[in-house]
Structures are given as C-alpha cells and as structure tokens.
Design a protein around this motif. Sequence first.
Motif, PDB file in Angstrom:
ATOM      1  N   THR A 396       0.849  -1.107  -0.053  1.00 41.18           N
ATOM      2  CA  THR A 396       0.069  -0.115   0.002  1.00 41.18           C
ATOM      3  C   THR A 396       0.971   1.275  -0.027  1.00 41.18           C
ATOM      4  O   THR A 396       0.721   2.359  -0.724  1.00 41.18           O
ATOM      5  CB  THR A 396      -0.992   0.083   1.416  1.00 41.18           C
ATOM      6  OG1 THR A 396      -1.623  -1.277   1.236  1.00 41.18           O
ATOM      7  CG2 THR A 396      -1.877   1.077   1.331  1.00 41.18           C
ATOM      8  N   SER A 399       2.579   1.625  -3.432  1.00 37.63           N
ATOM      9  CA  SER A 399       1.863   2.060  -4.537  1.00 37.63           C
ATOM     10  C   SER A 399       1.297   3.477  -4.420  1.00 37.63           C
ATOM     11  O   SER A 399       1.082   4.067  -5.353  1.00 37.63           O
ATOM     12  CB  SER A 399       0.640   0.815  -4.709  1.00 37.63           C
ATOM     13  OG  SER A 399      -0.039   0.692  -3.470  1.00 37.63           O
ATOM     14  N   TYR A 400       0.871   3.823  -3.005  1.00 38.81           N
ATOM     15  CA  TYR A 400       0.346   5.052  -2.930  1.00 38.81           C
ATOM     16  C   TYR A 400       1.607   6.174  -3.259  1.00 38.81           C
ATOM     17  O   TYR A 400       1.150   7.147  -3.867  1.00 38.81           O
ATOM     18  CB  TYR A 400      -0.172   5.216  -1.412  1.00 38.81           C
ATOM     19  CG  TYR A 400      -1.608   4.823  -1.352  1.00 38.81           C
ATOM     20  CD1 TYR A 400      -1.888   3.541  -1.967  1.00 38.81           C
ATOM     21  CD2 TYR A 400      -2.720   5.752  -0.728  1.00 38.81           C
ATOM     22  CE1 TYR A 400      -3.218   2.943  -1.642  1.00 38.81           C
ATOM     23  CE2 TYR A 400      -3.962   5.167  -0.710  1.00 38.81           C
ATOM     24  CZ  TYR A 400      -4.249   3.935  -1.091  1.00 38.81           C
ATOM     25  OH  TYR A 400      -5.327   3.292  -0.986  1.00 38.81           O
ATOM     26  N   THR A 421      -3.202   7.757   4.275  1.00 37.85           N
ATOM     27  CA  THR A 421      -3.423   6.255   4.252  1.00 37.85           C
ATOM     28  C   THR A 421      -1.629   5.656   4.368  1.00 37.85           C
ATOM     29  O   THR A 421      -1.486   4.601   5.146  1.00 37.85           O
ATOM     30  CB  THR A 421      -3.751   5.743   2.948  1.00 37.85           C
ATOM     31  OG1 THR A 421      -4.843   6.233   2.577  1.00 37.85           O
ATOM     32  CG2 THR A 421      -3.868   4.235   2.647  1.00 37.85           C
TER      33      THR A 421
ATOM     34  N   ALA B  14      -8.800  -2.804   1.301  1.00 39.03           N
ATOM     35  CA  ALA B  14      -9.363  -1.614   0.462  1.00 39.03           C
ATOM     36  C   ALA B  14      -8.253  -0.689  -0.184  1.00 39.03           C
ATOM     37  O   ALA B  14      -8.629  -0.130  -1.199  1.00 39.03           O
ATOM     38  CB  ALA B  14     -10.276  -0.830   1.818  1.00 39.03           C
ATOM     39  N   HIS B  15      -7.258  -0.437   0.745  1.00 33.09           N
ATOM     40  CA  HIS B  15      -6.290   0.539   0.034  1.00 33.09           C
ATOM     41  C   HIS B  15      -5.595   0.050  -1.158  1.00 33.09           C
ATOM     42  O   HIS B  15      -5.528   0.594  -2.187  1.00 33.09           O
ATOM     43  CB  HIS B  15      -5.197   0.739   1.151  1.00 33.09           C
ATOM     44  CG  HIS B  15      -5.518   1.418   2.443  1.00 33.09           C
ATOM     45  ND1 HIS B  15      -6.428   2.459   2.543  1.00 33.09           N
ATOM     46  CD2 HIS B  15      -5.359   0.961   3.549  1.00 33.09           C
ATOM     47  CE1 HIS B  15      -6.718   2.949   3.861  1.00 33.09           C
ATOM     48  NE2 HIS B  15      -6.115   1.764   4.435  1.00 33.09           N
ATOM     49  N   ILE B  16      -5.614  -1.425  -1.153  1.00 35.75           N
ATOM     50  CA  ILE B  16      -4.825  -1.722  -2.514  1.00 35.75           C
ATOM     51  C   ILE B  16      -5.832  -1.848  -3.820  1.00 35.75           C
ATOM     52  O   ILE B  16      -5.359  -1.530  -4.718  1.00 35.75           O
ATOM     53  CB  ILE B  16      -4.398  -3.366  -2.330  1.00 35.75           C
ATOM     54  CG1 ILE B  16      -3.217  -3.244  -1.161  1.00 35.75           C
ATOM     55  CG2 ILE B  16      -3.832  -3.961  -3.640  1.00 35.75           C
ATOM     56  CD1 ILE B  16      -2.543  -4.441  -0.708  1.00 35.75           C
ATOM     57  N   ARG B  18      -8.076   0.205  -3.949  1.00 39.24           N
ATOM     58  CA  ARG B  18      -8.442   1.627  -4.404  1.00 39.24           C
ATOM     59  C   ARG B  18      -7.405   2.240  -5.318  1.00 39.24           C
ATOM     60  O   ARG B  18      -7.591   2.851  -6.388  1.00 39.24           O
ATOM     61  CB  ARG B  18      -8.637   2.354  -2.914  1.00 39.24           C
ATOM     62  CG  ARG B  18      -8.581   3.853  -3.366  1.00 39.24           C
ATOM     63  CD  ARG B  18      -9.817   4.460  -2.670  1.00 39.24           C
ATOM     64  NE  ARG B  18     -10.166   5.924  -3.408  1.00 39.24           N
ATOM     65  CZ  ARG B  18      -9.847   6.679  -2.762  1.00 39.24           C
ATOM     66  NH1 ARG B  18      -9.324   6.769  -1.541  1.00 39.24           N
ATOM     67  NH2 ARG B  18     -10.027   8.153  -3.237  1.00 39.24           N
TER      68      ARG B  18
END
Lengths: 609, 125
Positions: A396, A399-400, A421, B14-16, B18
Amino acid sequence: MKMQRVGIGIIAVFLIGIGIFAQTMIQNEQRIRAQDIQQKGNYLVSLIALHPMEDFHSSKRDFIAKTLAQYVTSDGLVYCIVHDQNGTPLLSMARRDVAAKIPQAVEEKSLYVNGYIQQTYTMDGTKDVINEFAKAIFEDGQRSGTVRMGFNLPPITILSPQRVKLMAIMSFFAFSIAVLVYYGITLALRPLQEVNQNFRNFCIESIPESTVPVKNGGVHDMITDLEQSVIQLRSKYEKIHTENINLSTKCGVIAFEKNNVFNIIDSINYGIIVTDIQDNITYINSYMLNLLEEKEDNVIDRPLGEVLGHDEITAFILQQEALNKSNKISYIEASFPELAADEFFQVSLSYLIGKEEDFLGKVISFKNITSEKSSEKAKHEFITHITHELLTPLTTINSYNEMLMEDEIENIEMQKEFYNTISEETNRLTRLVKTLLNISKIEMGSLSLNKGIVKSDWLFNDCLTTVEGAAQKKKITIEKNLPDNFPSLFGDKELLKLGIINILGNAVKYTPENGHIKFTLTDKDEVAVFEVIDSGYGIAKEDLPHVFDKFFRSADPRVTDQSGSGLGLALTSEIIRLHNGEIEVTSKLDEGSHFTIRLPKEEYYLGKQ
Amino acid sequence: MENNRRILVIDDEAHIRRVIELKFKNQGYRVTTATNGEEGLDIIETEQPDVVITDIMMPKMDGKTLCERANELKKKRPFLTIVMTCRISPTEQEWIDELQDTVFVEKPFSLSTILKCVDQYFGNQ
C-alpha cells in the motif's frame, strides 16, 4: 619290575591252583577207595557168611580159599579169618605175621558181634590202616561162627604217572586258556586303548600330543592311563562345571540386560523392526505392534513386506538395497492411512553388520513425525501469514507513494487522503513489527519492562480511545463501568496498554455491527480488574483452551475472514504474566466472550512478586 | 483515452483495491473491484473481465481456488490473471505455471509493473 612281580604272582597263583587241584584229586580218590573197600568188604564178608560152617571143613574150603586168595593179592584184602562159635580160627587167609599184628580188642569186638561190624585200626608195629569187616554166621537160628576180613587202604602216590599225565593235560589246557584269555583281553582292550588315547587328547589339550608318552605295553598301562585320564577328566569336568556355573550366571545377567534393552526399546516412541538376511522379521517392538494392530506371534518369522503391506516402504527398501549395503541410514516419509489416519512416519533403514563386516539383517525404524509435520506446517502458515501481513501495508505504502510521485493524483484532498493512508499503513506496519519484536523478546527472556506507577483510569481511557474509532465504524456501543476510586498499578504502561487493547480490539473485530461491548474497571482488594464483555461471535468450546497459544486462529470463517496474526492474545497473556497478573476467558459460541484481567495494585505489586 | 478493456481487482485490502483501481482508471480502463474470491468469481462469470488482478490470502475464497476456478472459465473465454503474491511457498510458482494465461507480481509491487504486464497482454493479442 612291577611287571615281573605281577608275573611271579600269576605263576604262584597258578601253582597254588595246581596244588589245590591235585590235593582235591587225592582226597577224592581216597574217598572213592574207601567207599570201594567198604562195599567190597561188606559184600565179601556177607557172601562168606552165607556158607554153612561145614563148607569150611569140607572140600569147598579150598575153593573158598582160592577165591579169597585172588582178592588178597590184588584188591587190598589183607586177611580173611573164619572162626567157629568158640572163636577158634577154622580158615585163615592172610599174609605172613598179619594175624599177630591185629590188636586183641579188635578181634574180641568182632567175635562177639551178633550182626555186622566195621572197625578201622592201625596194625600193631606198622603204619598200615586196616578196615576190618566182621559178620556172624548163623545156622538154624544159632550162631555157628564169625567171618572177619581186613582190608588195607593203600597210600596214594601224588606223583603217580597217571596223575602226572592228568595234571600235565590240565596244566596245558589251563595255560592255553590263560594265553587265549590274555590275547582275547588284549584284543578286546584295543578299542579301549584308542578310547584312552582320545581321553588323553581330550583331557590334556594344553600339552602337545608328542610330549605325552602313550604306553601300549599292556592292560596295566592301559588301565593306569585310563585312570589318569579319568582323574584328568574329573578335573576337567569340575573346571567345566565351574565354568558352566559362571556361564549360567553370565547368561542370567545377559538375559536380564537383554530384557532391559527390550523394555527400553518397547518404551520408546519409535517403531522398530529387525529382519534377518532373508527379510523375515526377527524382532518387532510394542510400538510397531500397536501401529500394525498385530500380535508378536503372528509377525515373527514372517516376511517384512507381507507384514507391512506397504508398497512404498517395500520399494524404498529394495531401492536402498540396490544402491549399497553400507551402514548409512536413509529414510522416507510414509503414512498408514488405514491404521493411523493423519499420522506421518519417517521410515529409516539401516543394516545390521557383524564383526566380520558380514551382513546380518536390516533394522527398519518408524519415527512418528506427525507433530513435527504439524509444527512445520504451522510454522510455514505463520511465516506466510506474517509475510502477507507485513507486505500488505508495504505494498500500500509503495503503490500510494508511486501514485503521488508520478503526479497521478491531482486532487489536493485525495493527495491528503493518500498521505494519510501511507501514514496509517506505516503505523500498522510498526505495530505488527513491535508485536513480533515483543513476542520474540518475551520468548528470548530479553524484554525489559519500563516499570513505573500506572494510573488505572489513564490506562482505561487510553485503551478505550484507541478502539473507539473502529467501534464507531461498526456502530458498536461501548458501555463503560468505572469505580469511585481508581487504583494505581505498577508496571510498563505501554505494554499494559498494548495487552488490554488487544482484548478490546478483538472484541470490536469479532463483534458484528450494532453489537455491544461492556468495558469495566473494578477495584477489588489487592487487584484492579479489567473486564471486556462482548456480544460477538464467541469462541468454540474446543478453541477456548488454545486462544492464548501463539499463532492460534480459530477455523471459524467469521474469524478467518478477518486479518490477524494469531499473536495478539498470546502477547497479552505474556504481558499480564510479566506483571504478576492473571487473565481468563469464558465464552459461548454466538453469544459472546468475557475476558477478565486481574492486575495487582501498586501497593501489592512487590508483595506479589 | 477511454477503452473497453475491463479490469477486475480482487483484494480484501481496501487501500490496495483503491490504488489499483485509480491507476487503471487513469489509463482509461474500466475497473470493477471485489473484496474476496467468491465475489470475484461471480463478477468474472457475469461481467467477463479481460484482466483479473487478485490477491492470494483472502477470506471466503482464496486466490488459488479462484485462479483454478477461473482457469475452467478460460476455456470458453480467455483472459489474463495477475496474481499478487508474497512468493513464500515454492509450490506457488508451480501451480501458477500450470494455469492458462496466469502471471504473478511479487509484493510489494510497482503499479507500473502491473500496468506494463496488462498492456503487454493486450498488445500481444
């Protein structure tokens, strides 16, 4: 010398034997002659007594005289005298001067006898022994005279030609028999000689055969040797008997040790089968008998492949055999689905090698590796799970960050959300790593507690604040119950917070939406009691004893649907234990769970330590 | 830059979901999401996506089961499956190799890698 003495002895015995034999012969001859004379005398005296007295006066007198004369010369008749009733001799047939040498008493006794009489006497002036037979002559019932006859028992000459001849024949026969018996005995004793030699060889093993003189001289030597051999044999027997007792004792000890070894082998958690070179079972331990559900008598001496009935193991043994017969242990993993479902065994093969490097058989051992396999599986699952848990927030974040870096997010609000996040996931990652670290430290015993006074109200509220956000999202109400006075605790406030949050967090996680949680703090005597009661999914009865085990996660799909490491409750349990506290849980499936944590109050903490 | 290619993203995180959704939408793809394998399989059958991007460890139905079930559906209509994996188990590579049109990306992955993979798939068709 000894031999000569024995020879002389034998000859002496032989001569004595001959003497006794000759003496016996003489006595016998004397007895026969005496009997003969007695018969003859009796006969002749009776015969003459039958004649009337006038016959001795008439012409018959000469005839009688002539007849008697023959006896006088040849058959020992010494005299024959016929007396009239007055004792006057009518007829006298005798050698010269004989009548005068007859004792008066003998004559008188014979003349006065009315019947028959026999008398033995020694003739006067000689050494001749005379047997006199006398009988009265009766005519018309009146005694008319007396007949007297004297017979001489002639002396017997020992060395008479006849006797010498007989004795020579007898001696020859006796000597021949003796010689024959001697050679017969020698011949018969020849096997005994061999037996003797064998005895000698058997008894005197330590002495070389050549140094032991073997006498073949005769029966005496043989018997002497035999006697010596018997003595040695007896000595050997005694030695063997002693050795036998020692061996029996050793055998007893060995049997005891053997039983001990078998008992040890039977008590171990390994299956053992031993085979001979033909692959027939020679030993099987209790563990293996239980596994195969067999009895020892049904298994011993049967082929291994037939008893096991396991193609994989048979193939493995054949394969190993084809490779080599070195003593190197090799193994495969196998299972017996029909006998022990869900159990796994490590089957090892090794070879029994003798002192001469000869192959004696095989040893097949069965190690139950179910728990190892299970532990390996759990470990693998844990690593998979933890890796997933670690890599998910990392993915996460990565990728973010990539999206932000590549300016793919233009909206400022969205950018803020992305940064948030990233921050949340970083925290999540940090928490997980800390949990892992704490668990690891507790396990290694290297966790140092940052101890100090912890206010229970602060602890209570801080824990509550942490989970309130998540509870609100699921519309779960949290009911708070607080005491009038807040007790102080002594310990590591961050660790205690982590421990209680794990319980509260689980309550939120495993309580469905619109559920209810009661969070209570009570001041009780020596302890402060934190209770978390939820209306969640509850814990199955079979899972309840394991909830504080590391890596344990229930198989309930409502649990597995949620992410989790299976470490939270294990960590809490360890934290409470480190603070001398207690934790317990009661639960009913589909009704909810009730966790109780008792922590010693500050003033009692040291006393409890 | 709108195209008719449909992407299905299946992940319980959910973050992935998204971020992948956003990435592919920015590239003009039509993106649908699912939170577990069971839900994802329903969407595959109903919406027939061209690419399925899925996680492995998920509730209800895991990624492996999903891939195996999806492989049956590929006999009727082929599509690309991208498995997001931690590559822990050595057997993971084996079962992925056995499946038709299935590749994996290792976590933590770069979104551009997945995009490149998808573009390559469509470019090769």
